[in-house]
Design a protein around this motif. Sequence first.
Motif, PDB file in Angstrom:
ATOM      1  N   ALA A  92       0.699  -0.963   0.022  1.00  0.00           N
ATOM      2  CA  ALA A  92      -0.391  -0.136  -0.207  1.00  0.00           C
ATOM      3  C   ALA A  92       0.681   1.052   0.352  1.00  0.00           C
ATOM      4  N   ILE A  93       1.951   1.359   0.524  1.00  0.00           N
ATOM      5  CA  ILE A  93       2.782   2.388   0.473  1.00  0.00           C
ATOM      6  C   ILE A  93       3.626   2.850  -0.330  1.00  0.00           C
ATOM      7  N   PHE A  94       3.849   1.772  -1.269  1.00  0.00           N
ATOM      8  CA  PHE A  94       4.463   1.634  -2.701  1.00  0.00           C
ATOM      9  C   PHE A  94       3.710   2.327  -3.247  1.00  0.00           C
ATOM     10  N   LEU A  95       2.500   1.919  -3.658  1.00  0.00           N
ATOM     11  CA  LEU A  95       1.382   2.011  -4.792  1.00  0.00           C
ATOM     12  C   LEU A  95       0.647   3.921  -4.482  1.00  0.00           C
ATOM     13  N   SER A  96       1.338   4.036  -2.919  1.00  0.00           N
ATOM     14  CA  SER A  96       0.429   5.508  -2.724  1.00  0.00           C
ATOM     15  C   SER A  96       1.821   6.393  -3.839  1.00  0.00           C
ATOM     16  N   PHE A  97       2.923   5.820  -4.033  1.00  0.00           N
ATOM     17  CA  PHE A  97       4.066   7.132  -4.412  1.00  0.00           C
ATOM     18  C   PHE A  97       3.337   7.199  -6.049  1.00  0.00           C
ATOM     19  N   GLN A  98       2.773   6.459  -6.776  1.00  0.00           N
ATOM     20  CA  GLN A  98       2.190   6.108  -8.069  1.00  0.00           C
ATOM     21  C   GLN A  98       1.096   6.710  -8.123  1.00  0.00           C
ATOM     22  N   ALA A  99       1.683   7.396  -9.713  1.00  0.00           N
ATOM     23  CA  ALA A  99      -0.074   7.527 -10.398  1.00  0.00           C
ATOM     24  C   ALA A  99      -1.258   7.151 -10.569  1.00  0.00           C
ATOM     25  N   ASP A 100      -2.507   7.812 -10.433  1.00  0.00           N
ATOM     26  CA  ASP A 100      -3.137   6.477 -11.105  1.00  0.00           C
ATOM     27  C   ASP A 100      -3.157   6.614 -12.983  1.00  0.00           C
ATOM     28  N   LYS A 101      -3.992   5.854 -13.243  1.00  0.00           N
ATOM     29  CA  LYS A 101      -3.717   5.794 -15.059  1.00  0.00           C
ATOM     30  C   LYS A 101      -4.859   7.220 -15.494  1.00  0.00           C
ATOM     31  N   GLY A 102      -4.625   8.024 -15.770  1.00  0.00           N
ATOM     32  CA  GLY A 102      -5.523   9.283 -16.422  1.00  0.00           C
ATOM     33  C   GLY A 102      -5.250   9.805 -17.735  1.00  0.00           C
ATOM     34  N   LEU A 103      -5.128  10.821 -18.206  1.00  0.00           N
ATOM     35  CA  LEU A 103      -4.635  11.659 -19.529  1.00  0.00           C
ATOM     36  C   LEU A 103      -3.669  12.457 -19.762  1.00  0.00           C
ATOM     37  N   ASP A 104      -3.133  12.227 -20.406  1.00  0.00           N
ATOM     38  CA  ASP A 104      -1.991  12.779 -20.277  1.00  0.00           C
ATOM     39  C   ASP A 104      -2.063  14.395 -21.295  1.00  0.00           C
ATOM     40  N   PRO A 105      -1.693  15.094 -20.339  1.00  0.00           N
ATOM     41  CA  PRO A 105      -2.493  16.616 -20.664  1.00  0.00           C
ATOM     42  C   PRO A 105      -1.575  17.229 -21.560  1.00  0.00           C
ATOM     43  N   ALA A 106      -0.077  16.669 -22.004  1.00  0.00           N
ATOM     44  CA  ALA A 106       0.601  16.655 -23.123  1.00  0.00           C
ATOM     45  C   ALA A 106       0.106  15.964 -24.786  1.00  0.00           C
TER      46      ALA A 106
ATOM     47  N   GLU B  93     -15.024   4.449  -1.689  1.00  0.00           N
ATOM     48  CA  GLU B  93     -15.643   5.063  -2.582  1.00  0.00           C
ATOM     49  C   GLU B  93     -14.107   5.925  -3.768  1.00  0.00           C
ATOM     50  N   ASP B  94     -13.057   5.770  -3.255  1.00  0.00           N
ATOM     51  CA  ASP B  94     -11.813   6.092  -4.521  1.00  0.00           C
ATOM     52  C   ASP B  94     -11.544   4.597  -4.893  1.00  0.00           C
ATOM     53  N   MET B  95     -11.744   3.880  -4.245  1.00  0.00           N
ATOM     54  CA  MET B  95     -11.483   2.348  -4.789  1.00  0.00           C
ATOM     55  C   MET B  95     -13.224   2.105  -5.681  1.00  0.00           C
ATOM     56  N   ARG B  96     -14.148   2.426  -5.460  1.00  0.00           N
ATOM     57  CA  ARG B  96     -14.869   2.173  -6.797  1.00  0.00           C
ATOM     58  C   ARG B  96     -14.900   2.856  -7.722  1.00  0.00           C
ATOM     59  N   GLN B  97     -14.205   4.251  -7.847  1.00  0.00           N
ATOM     60  CA  GLN B  97     -13.769   5.595  -9.068  1.00  0.00           C
ATOM     61  C   GLN B  97     -12.431   4.858  -9.240  1.00  0.00           C
ATOM     62  N   ASN B  98     -11.769   3.460  -9.274  1.00  0.00           N
ATOM     63  CA  ASN B  98     -10.738   2.864  -9.719  1.00  0.00           C
ATOM     64  C   ASN B  98      -9.525   3.783  -9.586  1.00  0.00           C
ATOM     65  N   ASN B  99      -9.522   4.593  -8.745  1.00  0.00           N
ATOM     66  CA  ASN B  99      -8.352   5.231  -8.151  1.00  0.00           C
ATOM     67  C   ASN B  99      -7.483   4.865  -7.055  1.00  0.00           C
ATOM     68  N   PHE B 100      -6.468   3.210  -6.949  1.00  0.00           N
ATOM     69  CA  PHE B 100      -6.420   2.312  -7.068  1.00  0.00           C
ATOM     70  C   PHE B 100      -5.376   3.381  -5.499  1.00  0.00           C
ATOM     71  N   ASN B 101      -4.629   3.694  -5.780  1.00  0.00           N
ATOM     72  CA  ASN B 101      -3.158   4.338  -5.855  1.00  0.00           C
ATOM     73  C   ASN B 101      -3.631   5.763  -5.072  1.00  0.00           C
ATOM     74  N   SER B 102      -4.391   6.689  -5.005  1.00  0.00           N
ATOM     75  CA  SER B 102      -4.775   7.937  -4.206  1.00  0.00           C
ATOM     76  C   SER B 102      -5.731   6.766  -2.737  1.00  0.00           C
ATOM     77  N   ALA B 103      -6.307   5.776  -3.509  1.00  0.00           N
ATOM     78  CA  ALA B 103      -6.978   5.397  -1.894  1.00  0.00           C
ATOM     79  C   ALA B 103      -5.628   4.837  -1.319  1.00  0.00           C
ATOM     80  N   SER B 104      -4.924   3.987  -2.226  1.00  0.00           N
ATOM     81  CA  SER B 104      -3.697   3.311  -1.002  1.00  0.00           C
ATOM     82  C   SER B 104      -3.058   4.555  -0.294  1.00  0.00           C
ATOM     83  N   ALA B 105      -3.014   5.934  -0.484  1.00  0.00           N
ATOM     84  CA  ALA B 105      -2.483   7.330  -0.346  1.00  0.00           C
ATOM     85  C   ALA B 105      -3.022   7.202   0.830  1.00  0.00           C
TER      86      ALA B 105
END
Length: 336
Positions: free
Chosen positions: A33-47, A271-283
């Motif tokens: 969980a600590i390792f995943l908390s330092f990883q970004a969730d999947k998302g759109l690349d602004p660039a 709720e955050d895990m239900r939104q598929n944000n597993f890394n921020s949920a780990s944080a």
Amino acid sequence: MQKSGSQARSAAWLIAPALVVLAVVIGYPILRAIFLSFQADKGLDPATGLFVEGGFAGFDNYLYWLTNRCMSPSGVVSTCPPGVLATDFWPSVRITLFFTVVTVALETILGMIMALIMNREFRGRALVRAAVLIPWAIPTAVTAKLWQFIFADRGIVNSLFDLDVSWTTDPWAARSAVIVADVWKTAPFMALLILAGLQMIPKDVYEAARVDGASRWQQFWLITIPLVKPALMVAVLFRTLDALRMYDLPVIMISASSNSPTATISQLVVEDMRQNNFNSASALSTLIFLLIFAVAFIMIRFLGADVSGQRGVKSRKVPGTRRRREAQEEKKEVAA
């Protein structure tokens, strides 16, 4: 010395398998969980505007919760707008701490009263002890549904007391309903642990105090409280840590929404895990772990520093005991 050393090595070999299993079962999920908390969730690349896998994010997930820091699709970092899950973090922290302080305080007082009653000798004491433990034995989901029916708009409470209170929608009414349900369920747990401590107190101590003329209040405050302190501190510690992780009771009884008046920190994780944000949920899970660890450390370090209670027993004496003994000795000398 050699014999004690060999016994220590034998004991180490015997407990080594259990320690290895605990390290795998408990240690790995925490480290993961600590390792995943330092990883970004999947998302759109602004660039590029493409949906990409998350990489190393540093403390971005922690800043997302602690400072409501969000990144717009254009890549601009700003405060999270209303409706984002992070905006419910600090309100849920305050609600969780409020539930913890109020419920643990009420459960400690009621548990002490129940334990003192069950510790007395009377007919049907075994039946009373068994009946008291029924609320604690009922599953939390069943308890939540039961109290949801009781606090419904046309439930038992409103009908019995002729009230018109929206227990599931009004903020403070909903919180009061959750507190009542939690105290009803968990006070027997406190009573059980405190009762175990009361039964360890020798009866000779109370008999000596009565001979010395101590009142019931003096016996309770100067004998019962110091001697039952180890069991009481364990009960308070366990209930505090359990209350900080409260999830199912307010979710089933009131609402699973993250912005409900009874939303706790654990609800945000789910709720955050239900939104598929597993890394921020780990944080957020890591933050909850740190909060529980800090509370446990403070309670053990400061409230449980003298957990044996011997210092309090030695330093507290029943007022007038010495004078009464001196008077009794003088009477014996005169009679002789």
